[in-house]
Design a protein around this motif. Structure first.
Motif, PDB file in Angstrom:
ATOM      1  N   ARG A 154       0.810  -1.221   0.000  1.00 22.27           N
ATOM      2  CA  ARG A 154       0.000   0.000   0.000  1.00 22.27           C
ATOM      3  C   ARG A 154       0.843   1.271   0.000  1.00 22.27           C
ATOM      4  O   ARG A 154       0.542   2.218  -0.734  1.00 22.27           O
ATOM      5  CB  ARG A 154      -0.943  -0.003   1.210  1.00 22.27           C
ATOM      6  CG  ARG A 154      -1.852   1.210   1.241  1.00 22.27           C
ATOM      7  CD  ARG A 154      -2.915   1.077   2.310  1.00 22.27           C
ATOM      8  NE  ARG A 154      -3.757   2.265   2.319  1.00 22.27           N
ATOM      9  CZ  ARG A 154      -3.479   3.373   3.014  1.00 22.27           C
ATOM     10  NH1 ARG A 154      -2.392   3.421   3.749  1.00 22.27           N
ATOM     11  NH2 ARG A 154      -4.286   4.408   2.968  1.00 22.27           N
ATOM     12  N   THR A 181      -9.433   0.996  -5.235  1.00 20.84           N
ATOM     13  CA  THR A 181      -9.280   1.051  -3.793  1.00 20.84           C
ATOM     14  C   THR A 181     -10.443   1.817  -3.187  1.00 20.84           C
ATOM     15  O   THR A 181     -11.233   2.438  -3.907  1.00 20.84           O
ATOM     16  CB  THR A 181      -7.939   1.723  -3.411  1.00 20.84           C
ATOM     17  OG1 THR A 181      -7.717   1.579  -2.008  1.00 20.84           O
ATOM     18  CG2 THR A 181      -7.933   3.194  -3.775  1.00 20.84           C
ATOM     19  N   ASP A 205     -11.300   6.511   0.742  1.00 26.87           N
ATOM     20  CA  ASP A 205     -10.626   7.083   1.907  1.00 26.87           C
ATOM     21  C   ASP A 205      -9.216   6.532   2.099  1.00 26.87           C
ATOM     22  O   ASP A 205      -8.496   6.945   3.013  1.00 26.87           O
ATOM     23  CB  ASP A 205     -11.460   6.872   3.176  1.00 26.87           C
ATOM     24  CG  ASP A 205     -11.789   5.423   3.441  1.00 26.87           C
ATOM     25  OD1 ASP A 205     -11.498   4.568   2.574  1.00 26.87           O
ATOM     26  OD2 ASP A 205     -12.358   5.107   4.500  1.00 26.87           O
ATOM     27  N   TYR A 206      -8.782   5.592   1.237  1.00 25.21           N
ATOM     28  CA  TYR A 206      -7.421   5.071   1.306  1.00 25.21           C
ATOM     29  C   TYR A 206      -6.451   5.904   0.468  1.00 25.21           C
ATOM     30  O   TYR A 206      -5.238   5.743   0.584  1.00 25.21           O
ATOM     31  CB  TYR A 206      -7.370   3.626   0.793  1.00 25.21           C
ATOM     32  CG  TYR A 206      -7.841   2.579   1.773  1.00 25.21           C
ATOM     33  CD1 TYR A 206      -8.628   2.915   2.868  1.00 25.21           C
ATOM     34  CD2 TYR A 206      -7.509   1.250   1.600  1.00 25.21           C
ATOM     35  CE1 TYR A 206      -9.060   1.953   3.758  1.00 25.21           C
ATOM     36  CE2 TYR A 206      -7.947   0.276   2.496  1.00 25.21           C
ATOM     37  CZ  TYR A 206      -8.716   0.641   3.561  1.00 25.21           C
ATOM     38  OH  TYR A 206      -9.152  -0.323   4.441  1.00 25.21           O
ATOM     39  N   LYS A 265     -16.401  -4.989   4.708  1.00 28.89           N
ATOM     40  CA  LYS A 265     -15.322  -4.832   5.683  1.00 28.89           C
ATOM     41  C   LYS A 265     -15.778  -5.461   6.992  1.00 28.89           C
ATOM     42  O   LYS A 265     -16.938  -5.317   7.387  1.00 28.89           O
ATOM     43  CB  LYS A 265     -14.984  -3.360   5.872  1.00 28.89           C
ATOM     44  CG  LYS A 265     -14.499  -2.694   4.590  1.00 28.89           C
ATOM     45  CD  LYS A 265     -13.661  -1.481   4.854  1.00 28.89           C
ATOM     46  CE  LYS A 265     -12.290  -1.856   5.361  1.00 28.89           C
ATOM     47  NZ  LYS A 265     -11.398  -0.691   5.513  1.00 28.89           N
ATOM     48  N   ALA A 310      -5.617   3.635   7.109  1.00 24.84           N
ATOM     49  CA  ALA A 310      -6.865   3.019   6.662  1.00 24.84           C
ATOM     50  C   ALA A 310      -7.963   3.247   7.696  1.00 24.84           C
ATOM     51  O   ALA A 310      -7.723   3.775   8.778  1.00 24.84           O
ATOM     52  CB  ALA A 310      -6.654   1.528   6.435  1.00 24.84           C
ATOM     53  N   SER A 311      -9.167   2.854   7.355  1.00 21.78           N
ATOM     54  CA  SER A 311     -10.288   2.955   8.281  1.00 21.78           C
ATOM     55  C   SER A 311     -11.184   1.743   8.115  1.00 21.78           C
ATOM     56  O   SER A 311     -11.072   1.009   7.133  1.00 21.78           O
ATOM     57  CB  SER A 311     -11.098   4.236   8.016  1.00 21.78           C
ATOM     58  OG  SER A 311     -11.848   4.098   6.820  1.00 21.78           O
TER      59      SER A 311
END
Length: 216
Positions: free
Chosen positions: A32, A49, A52-53, A70, A97-98
């Motif tokens: 990443r 992707t 938010d990444y 997720k 990440a989130s």
């Protein structure tokens, strides 16, 4: 054009996109952080992707692709059935990440940043964290890298479902093809090839079954 990403599903997507674009796409799987640097510099043209990444100043979203779930996963024996079961746990999360859910703002969950998902799984295996977060595709593909199987993990707890976006590097030398690429991606989504791609995604992780009723 290059990309870094999620293994089998990513490769399958770009092979099909190449047909509609009528141009070759070279697929490069990279970690990443290398992807972020490459997208910032224009070394890589495209990726798929979560939005938010990847910062907006690095890349432009072109078209939604597949929806990915997720989830949280712990070792076998950890039974997560509610939010209360998650509070107090140690969560390994890839840096930057989130989870795309309420977990991100919950301070009762100790978040331990890792460089990548493989490191997160290694910490889980060693008992240094209680849960990891990821998509079932990434979880399934990463388990063998740390000597684990689906038999080593408990029932995944569903957190959220988000579109993965096709994104074009703002520094890409192919940025002028933005409209052409976007149109090709849209044609793919409305073609019979799209159903074949979804079937590919379903077969990647057949052993990771989760309960959609857990959605919070």
């Amino acid at each position: 054009m290059n990309q870094g990403g999620m293994g089998g599903v990513t490769v399958s997507y770009f092979k099909r996109l190449s047909k509609f674009l009528d141009e070759p796409i070279e697929v490069v799987l990279v970690p990443r952080q290398r992807l972020l640097r490459g997208m910032k510099k224009g070394t890589y043209d495209l990726t798929i992707t979560f939005q938010d990444y990847l910062p907006e100043e690095f890349a432009t979203p072109l078209e939604p692709t597949i929806m990915l779930d997720k989830m949280l996963v712990g070792l076998k024996g950890l039974n997560i059935k509610s939010k209360e079961d998650i509070e107090g746990l140690r969560l390994a999360i890839v840096r930057g990440a989130s989870t795309g859910s309420w977990v991100d703002q919950n301070k009762a969950i100790k978040k331990i940043e890792t460089a990548n998902f493989t490191e997160a799984l290694w910490l889980l295996k060693k008992g240094r964290v209680d849960v990891v977060t990821g998509t079932e595709q990434v979880i399934h593909a990463s388990l063998p890298k740390v000597g684990m199987t689906t038999g080593d993990i408990g029932t995944p707890y569903f957190l959220s479902c988000k579109h993965v976006l096709l994104m074009l590097s703002n520094a890409s030398p192919n940025f002028s093809k933005k409209v052409k690429i976007k149109n090709a991606a849209r044609e793919l989504r409305h073609s019979p090839e799209w159903e074949a791609l979804l079937e590919d995604a379903k077969t990647i992780a057949p052993d990771l079954i989760h309960d959609f009723n857990n959605h919070n």
